[in-house]
Design an enzyme around this catalytic site. Structure first.
Site, PDB file in Angstrom:
ATOM      1  N   SER A  41       0.805  -1.222   0.000  1.00 43.81           N
ATOM      2  CA  SER A  41       0.000   0.000   0.000  1.00 43.81           C
ATOM      3  C   SER A  41       0.837   1.270   0.000  1.00 43.81           C
ATOM      4  CB  SER A  41      -0.928   0.009   1.214  1.00 43.81           C
ATOM      5  OG  SER A  41      -0.181  -0.144   2.405  1.00 43.81           O
ATOM      6  N   ASP A 323      -3.381   8.336   7.741  1.00 46.57           N
ATOM      7  CA  ASP A 323      -4.319   7.459   8.456  1.00 46.57           C
ATOM      8  C   ASP A 323      -3.540   6.723   9.556  1.00 46.57           C
ATOM      9  OD1 ASP A 323      -2.986   5.343   7.211  1.00 46.57           O
ATOM     10  OD2 ASP A 323      -4.574   4.943   5.759  1.00 46.57           O
ATOM     11  N   HIS A 326      -0.463   4.842   7.157  1.00 43.30           N
ATOM     12  CA  HIS A 326       0.123   5.382   5.928  1.00 43.30           C
ATOM     13  C   HIS A 326       0.505   6.845   6.096  1.00 43.30           C
ATOM     14  CE1 HIS A 326      -2.440   1.972   4.569  1.00 43.30           C
ATOM     15  NE2 HIS A 326      -1.274   1.642   4.062  1.00 43.30           N
TER      16      HIS A 326
END
Ligand SMILES: *[C@@H]1O[C@H](CO)[C@@H](O)[C@H](O)[C@H]1NC(C)=O
Ligand SMILES: *[C@@H]1O[C@H](CO)[C@@H](O)[C@H](O)[C@H]1NC(C)=O
Ligand SMILES: *[C@@H]1O[C@H](CO)[C@@H](O)[C@H](O)[C@H]1NC(C)=O
Ligand SMILES: *[C@@H]1O[C@H](CO)[C@@H](O)[C@H](O)[C@H]1NC(C)=O
Ligand SMILES: *[C@@H]1O[C@H](CO)[C@@H](O)[C@H](O)[C@H]1NC(C)=O
Length: 359
Positions: A41, A323, A326
């Site tokens: 990610s 978040d 991340h």
């Protein structure tokens, strides 16, 4: 006395200069002909959007600072990879593999997938994902397409040798595998040092498979401080420390084996160049950031992602984390600049990305 320019002449010259710089920009050659991105990610830019998984973020507030809005990037704006692509002089970001049919892939492709790992099963707790092994298979598909369009194997091989192959993977093998004993048996089968050794052995084989497919310039990232994310701290508690020590210990064990692997690969595969990049900034970089909370309201995905359509913080450029796990665009830029240009062996060893491009 020099003759004074009349206003109209000034305008004409300015227009010419503007045109000239525009033409130069459009014709500026990137420092390498192509850039291929493998990872999770931290690098994904849309590959998970149509997968049945909790690890997808094509919704607001992701992309709030990105021109196209939510794209599947796990950040408020650009990813670290986007910045590296810009620094290398490319005019466009690499297209995600998932949307690569019918797009121009000659500058490279992004294969990264949120929640993916070195191990096949990693990320299964969140749903579907494209493991590193599958990303390598997808790269073979892209190579066939390039061969087909170039119609010259010698020229294709020469092209593939000059590209940079970026690999940033392994975080999920811990946070969405080893440290989820309710979903995975790995923590009962391996001690942390044994697990790091097993992961590095598998990564070594995967990098060699890319080498066999023509890759010669590798930018490989270590793991960041997994125990310092807001999600890790709220999930596991810190027992009085600043971070979750056991998660950081895991990342250190991994990095301590990755660095010698990179050195060995450089010794053994003499016509290739591998470099190790440190994805954690320096203390000085960190000093100006809010590090102890997420910018957005978390609870989405598996709990670590932003809540759909929630209002994020307004001072986004001051937050380390967008978040629960991340990083923000502002931080991604700092890490990208370090990987690209740092002369510190702690940050880029033996070479930085700019040097890797010229080799
Ligand atoms: C694809 O992009 C490359 C480099 O940007 C360019 O040279 C080539 O002409 C493009 N091909 C097509 C079919 O647009
Ligand atoms: C194929 O590419 C090589 C290297 O770029 C070149 O020397 C050769 O002439 C090309 N062959 C054909 C048939 O175009
Ligand atoms: C918490 O910290 C104390 C003191 O350092 C230590 O003795 C104990 O083992 C720790 N507990 C856990 C669960 O790590
Ligand atoms: C490099 O070569 C040595 C000697 O042949 C071998 O023992 C080692 O496993 C190789 N390392 C890698 C990463 O291929
Ligand atoms: C984060 O740190 C700041 C400054 O040290 C403090 O004021 C704030 O309460 C902390 N926030 C959280 C969520 O711990």
């Amino acid at each position: 006395m020099e003759p004074k320019l009349k206003p109209l002449e000034v305008v004409a010259i300015s227009v010419l200069l503007a045109l000239w710089s525009l033409i130069n920009r459009a014709n500026a050659m990137p420092q390498v002909p192509c850039y291929f991105i493998f990872g999770d990610s931290l690098s994904d830019n849309g590959n998970n959007n149509n997968l049945p998984t909790l690890a997808r973020v094509n919704y607001q507030p992701y992309g709030i600072d990105f021109p196209q809005g939510p794209t599947g990037r796990f950040s408020n704006g650009r990813t670290m990879q986007d910045f590296v692509v810009e620094l290398l002089g490319f005019q466009q970001y690499m297209p995600p593999f998932a949307h690569s049919v019918g797009t121009n892939i000659t500058n490279g492709v992004n294969y990264a997938s949120g929640s993916a790992g070195i191990r096949y099963e990693t990320g299964r707790n969140l749903g579907a994902r494209i493991s590193f092994d599958q990303q390598i298979i997808n790269h073979k598909i892209i190579i066939s397409r390039i061969r087909l369009s170039m119609r010259n194997n010698t020229a294709t091989n020469s092209l593939l040798r000059r590209c940079i192959y970026s690999v940033q993977i392994g975080s999920n093998d811990y946070i969405n595998n080893y440290f989820r004993p309710e979903s995975y048996a790995t923590s009962r089968r391996f001690t942390l040092p044994e697990y790091a050794t097993a992961l590095i052995q598998q990564l070594s084989l995967q990098l060699k498979r890319l080498y066999e497919k023509g890759a010669r310039k590798f930018a490989v990232y270590g793991l960041g401080l997994l125990g310092c994310t807001p999600d890790a701290i709220s999930r596991y508690g810190t027992n009085g420390s600043l971070c979750v020590d056991r998660l950081n210990e895991a990342a250190t064990l991994f990095n301590d084996r990755l660095k010698p692997l990179i050195a060995q690969l450089n010794t053994n595969l003499t016509d290739a160049k591998f470099t190790y990049l440190n994805p954690t900034g320096t203390q000085a970089d960190l000093a100006t950031f809010v590090t102890n909370s997420s910018c957005c309201i978390t609870g989405g995905g598996g709990g670590e992602l932003c809540l759909r359509n929630s209002q994020p913080c307004s001072m986004r450029s001051q937050y380390l984390f967008f978040d629960g796990v991340h990083t923000s665009e502002a931080w991604n830029e700092i890490i990208a600049r370090s990987a690209y240009a740092s002369n510190s062996q702690l940050q880029a060893s033996p070479v930085n990305i700019q040097q890797l491009a010229t080799l």
